[in-house]
Write an enzyme that holds these catalytic residues in place. Structure first.
Site, mmCIF file in Angstrom:
data_model
loop_
_atom_site.group_PDB
_atom_site.id
_atom_site.type_symbol
_atom_site.label_atom_id
_atom_site.label_comp_id
_atom_site.label_asym_id
_atom_site.label_seq_id
_atom_site.Cartn_x
_atom_site.Cartn_y
_atom_site.Cartn_z
ATOM 1 N N ARG A 173 0.801 -1.239 0.000
ATOM 2 C CA ARG A 173 0.000 0.000 0.000
ATOM 3 C C ARG A 173 0.826 1.277 0.000
ATOM 4 N NH1 ARG A 173 -3.159 -3.088 3.623
ATOM 5 N NH2 ARG A 173 -4.833 -4.095 2.455
ATOM 6 N N LYS A 197 3.559 11.207 -11.322
ATOM 7 C CA LYS A 197 2.725 10.342 -12.178
ATOM 8 C C LYS A 197 3.496 9.047 -12.385
ATOM 9 C CE LYS A 197 -0.090 13.438 -14.944
ATOM 10 N NZ LYS A 197 -0.357 13.911 -16.316
ATOM 11 N N GLU A 247 10.477 17.602 -24.763
ATOM 12 C CA GLU A 247 9.786 18.028 -23.532
ATOM 13 C C GLU A 247 10.293 19.406 -23.085
ATOM 14 O OE1 GLU A 247 7.223 16.378 -22.421
ATOM 15 O OE2 GLU A 247 7.479 14.250 -22.892
ATOM 16 N N LYS A 272 7.923 22.810 -14.148
ATOM 17 C CA LYS A 272 7.091 21.655 -13.809
ATOM 18 C C LYS A 272 6.735 21.671 -12.329
ATOM 19 C CE LYS A 272 5.844 17.000 -14.352
ATOM 20 N NZ LYS A 272 5.933 15.769 -15.080
ATOM 21 N N GLU A 276 -3.963 16.997 -11.475
ATOM 22 C CA GLU A 276 -4.421 17.345 -12.821
ATOM 23 C C GLU A 276 -5.918 17.615 -12.904
ATOM 24 O OE1 GLU A 276 -2.238 15.451 -16.066
ATOM 25 O OE2 GLU A 276 -4.088 15.459 -17.211
ATOM 26 N N ARG A 333 -2.368 21.492 -14.647
ATOM 27 C CA ARG A 333 -1.390 20.443 -14.965
ATOM 28 C C ARG A 333 -1.640 19.815 -16.335
ATOM 29 N NH1 ARG A 333 1.434 15.812 -11.170
ATOM 30 N NH2 ARG A 333 2.638 14.934 -12.883
ATOM 31 N N ASN A 358 0.464 18.288 -20.924
ATOM 32 C CA ASN A 358 0.199 17.260 -21.936
ATOM 33 C C ASN A 358 0.148 17.837 -23.349
ATOM 34 O OD1 ASN A 358 -0.055 15.000 -20.170
ATOM 35 N ND2 ASN A 358 -1.983 15.895 -19.477
ATOM 36 N N HIS A 404 0.716 15.617 -26.269
ATOM 37 C CA HIS A 404 0.702 14.230 -25.795
ATOM 38 C C HIS A 404 -0.496 13.428 -26.269
ATOM 39 C CE1 HIS A 404 4.046 15.562 -23.432
ATOM 40 N NE2 HIS A 404 4.150 14.440 -22.771
ATOM 41 N N HIS A 449 0.483 10.139 -27.787
ATOM 42 C CA HIS A 449 0.104 8.825 -27.253
ATOM 43 C C HIS A 449 -0.579 7.987 -28.335
ATOM 44 C CE1 HIS A 449 0.103 10.219 -22.767
ATOM 45 N NE2 HIS A 449 1.312 10.080 -23.264
ATOM 46 N N HIS A 482 8.947 8.156 -27.107
ATOM 47 C CA HIS A 482 7.881 9.002 -26.563
ATOM 48 C C HIS A 482 8.093 10.468 -26.970
ATOM 49 C CE1 HIS A 482 4.973 10.607 -23.708
ATOM 50 N NE2 HIS A 482 5.918 11.405 -23.229
HETATM 51 P P1 NAD Z 1 13.510 5.253 -21.574
HETATM 52 O O1 NAD Z 1 13.322 5.159 -20.138
HETATM 53 O O2 NAD Z 1 13.075 4.127 -22.426
HETATM 54 O O3 NAD Z 1 15.042 5.551 -21.866
HETATM 55 C C1 NAD Z 1 15.466 5.710 -23.193
HETATM 56 C C2 NAD Z 1 16.656 4.803 -23.547
HETATM 57 O O4 NAD Z 1 17.838 5.381 -23.027
HETATM 58 C C3 NAD Z 1 16.573 3.413 -22.973
HETATM 59 O O5 NAD Z 1 17.081 2.509 -23.910
HETATM 60 C C4 NAD Z 1 17.480 3.492 -21.768
HETATM 61 O O6 NAD Z 1 18.011 2.244 -21.405
HETATM 62 C C5 NAD Z 1 18.559 4.413 -22.270
HETATM 63 N N1 NAD Z 1 19.268 5.174 -21.260
HETATM 64 C C6 NAD Z 1 18.753 5.741 -20.157
HETATM 65 N N2 NAD Z 1 19.665 6.488 -19.557
HETATM 66 C C7 NAD Z 1 20.798 6.369 -20.256
HETATM 67 C C8 NAD Z 1 22.100 6.923 -20.118
HETATM 68 N N3 NAD Z 1 22.391 7.806 -19.173
HETATM 69 N N4 NAD Z 1 23.049 6.562 -21.013
HETATM 70 C C9 NAD Z 1 22.731 5.718 -22.031
HETATM 71 N N5 NAD Z 1 21.525 5.183 -22.222
HETATM 72 C C10 NAD Z 1 20.559 5.519 -21.338
HETATM 73 O O7 NAD Z 1 12.775 6.545 -22.165
HETATM 74 P P2 NAD Z 1 12.541 8.030 -21.606
HETATM 75 O O8 NAD Z 1 12.463 8.877 -22.820
HETATM 76 O O9 NAD Z 1 13.459 8.395 -20.534
HETATM 77 O O10 NAD Z 1 11.100 7.947 -20.938
HETATM 78 C C11 NAD Z 1 9.960 7.677 -21.690
HETATM 79 C C12 NAD Z 1 8.878 7.202 -20.755
HETATM 80 O O11 NAD Z 1 8.581 8.221 -19.810
HETATM 81 C C13 NAD Z 1 7.593 6.863 -21.441
HETATM 82 O O12 NAD Z 1 7.117 5.645 -20.953
HETATM 83 C C14 NAD Z 1 6.658 7.981 -21.028
HETATM 84 O O13 NAD Z 1 5.326 7.585 -20.987
HETATM 85 C C15 NAD Z 1 7.177 8.315 -19.679
HETATM 86 N N6 NAD Z 1 6.850 9.679 -19.222
HETATM 87 C C16 NAD Z 1 6.329 9.807 -18.005
HETATM 88 C C17 NAD Z 1 6.047 11.066 -17.506
HETATM 89 C C18 NAD Z 1 5.533 11.220 -16.111
HETATM 90 O O14 NAD Z 1 5.150 12.326 -15.747
HETATM 91 N N7 NAD Z 1 5.538 10.185 -15.321
HETATM 92 C C19 NAD Z 1 6.304 12.203 -18.281
HETATM 93 C C20 NAD Z 1 6.861 12.014 -19.550
HETATM 94 C C21 NAD Z 1 7.135 10.742 -20.019
HETATM 95 N N1 GLY Z 2 4.092 14.746 -18.153
HETATM 96 C C1 GLY Z 2 2.821 15.254 -17.762
HETATM 97 C C2 GLY Z 2 2.640 15.437 -16.302
HETATM 98 O O1 GLY Z 2 3.507 15.128 -15.519
HETATM 99 O O2 GLY Z 2 1.615 15.888 -15.880
#
Ligand code: NAD
Ligand code: GLY
Length: 358
Positions: free
Chosen positions: A117, A139, A181, A223, A233, A237, A241, A244, A248, A261
């Site tokens: 939990r 998130k 972003e 942010k 949100e 907030r 997006n 997005h 998406h 992404h």
């Molecule tokens: P990712 O986590 O897949 O990382 C991208 C690639 O880079 C991967 O292959 C990873 O192994 C590699 N990598 C990571 N750090 C590295 C480093 N320092 N050196 C070499 N390689 C490295 O992708 P991302 O773009 O970081 O994140 C995308 C995800 O984030 C999506 O799932 C998206 O939905 C999510 N997201 C979430 C939020 C949120 O608010 N929670 C906001 C935006 C995106």
């Molecule tokens: N990336 C969108 C949010 O965090 O609200």
């Protein structure tokens, strides 16, 4: 080192931004209990796991190394984390540490939200995208085959440690995805920042350390301010997006593995600009400016070949922002001034998609 706060009352937490933070004592000092479940993926672990572990010798530590990729951001992968935590008999005082990009951060955050939990979790984001966006704001979640991030929870970390040196190993394409972003913040709320990005884009792409730190700091500041006003949100907030909803749809259409992404968000921001233009809000030159900055950041500005307007509309219909069957979209009154359109103008949307799909 710079420290910003995400002000959320008793859940306020710091974002530390600096050089070589994964080698500093800071890591151990932010963890409250004795047990640590460190989760990373195979790519990031091979580069940084040992350095992080060497700073955690005072704790009882277990590690989980996930396969790399968005297509592993699912319920099955969560089970690997829960199984390890239960096998080690970790209590709810465990701190889950996410060492990786947004995929690892989102999965681990959701595991921490739900394991017994709710446990503490610490974000050590390793991609530009995760440093400027996903590690901040709480998130968390995983994808379902019928929709991106459809299973999740709001669960704030106890701290975010942004080590800017860790980006040295990040591939160029991932840098561009993160820049999407960064550009988003300029487009949604700060046209002066947008101009600053335009002026420094080449240095950002080249990973100039001081320019990169400034972009990360400014993005996190924007942010943090938005999340502090609207954690769940209900209002402002949603502006985060921008791009997005289209993005998406592109990711889902490509099965979460056909594009990054940030790349999908880049195309999405251009589509949002085009819809805003046809609605009489943005000028033609604003659209050209949006396309140009995305192109210069090496982001795709058109939908993937073969994706139809109908493909977009089908995926957009399951977006979390939609309420009572109405399609909500984030659009722009002007560059630097985004707003929530509660009821997307379907005829305009259709015209723009017809014109852009190929
Ligand atoms: P990712 O986590 O897949 O990382 C991208 C690639 O880079 C991967 O292959 C990873 O192994 C590699 N990598 C990571 N750090 C590295 C480093 N320092 N050196 C070499 N390689 C490295 O992708 P991302 O773009 O970081 O994140 C995308 C995800 O984030 C999506 O799932 C998206 O939905 C999510 N997201 C979430 C939020 C949120 O608010 N929670 C906001 C935006 C995106
Ligand atoms: N990336 C969108 C949010 O965090 O609200």
């Amino acid at each position: 080192m710079k420290t910003l706060n995400v002000d959320l009352g008793e859940r306020t937490y710091p974002i530390h931004i600096g050089h070589n933070l994964i080698d500093s004592d800071l890591l151990g000092s932010v963890i409250r209990g004795h047990q640590v479940l460190l989760v990373s993926n195979e790519t990031v672990a091979s580069l940084y796991l040992d350095r992080v572990l060497s700073n955690l010798t005072a704790f009882e530590v277990a590690t989980v190394i996930l396969p790399d990729g968005e297509n592993h951001k699912n319920i099955g992968t969560l089970d690997l984390i829960f199984s390890e935590a239960l096998t080690k008999r970790f209590s709810r005082n465990v701190t889950m540490v996410a060492l990786g990009g947004g995929v690892v951060g989102d999965i681990v955050g959701f595991a921490a939200a739900t394991y017994q939990r709710g446990t503490d979790f610490l974000q050590i984001p390793t991609t530009l995208l995760s440093q400027v966006d996903s590690s901040v704001g709480g998130k968390t979640g995983v994808n379902h085959r019928l929709g991106k991030n459809m299973i999740g929870a709001f669960h704030q970390p106890i701290a975010v440690l942004i080590d800017t040196d860790i980006l040295k190993t990040l591939p160029a394409r991932e840098m561009s995805a993160g820049l999407a972003e960064v550009i988003k913040y300029g487009l949604l709320g700060d046209v002066a920042f947008l101009s600053w990005i335009e002026d420094h884009l080449d240095e950002l792409i080249a990973k100039n350390p001081s320019v990169l730190s400034k972009a990360i700091e400014h993005s996190c500041k924007m942010k943090a301010a938005i999340v502090a006003r609207d954690e769940r949100e209900h209002g402002v907030r949603a502006l985060l997006n921008l791009g997005h909803t289209f993005g998406h749809a592109i990711e889902a259409h490509l099965g979460y593995s056909g594009c990054l992404h940030g790349e999908a968000v880049g195309t999405g921001m251009v589509l949002a600009a085009r819809v805003s233009h046809v609605m009489g809000l943005l000028s033609e030159s604003d659209v050209i400016r949006t396309v140009s900055i995305c192109k210069r950041a090496n982001l795709p500005v058109r939908p993937p070949k073969g994706m139809t307007p109908n493909d977009f509309l089908e995926h957009m219909a399951v977006d979390k922002k939609n309420i009572d069957g109405r399609l909500r979209l984030i659009l722009m009154h002007s560059l630097g001034m985004a707003f929530v359109e509660e009821q997307a103008p379907m005829a305009v949307l259709d015209d723009v998609l017809q014109a852009c799909c190929h």
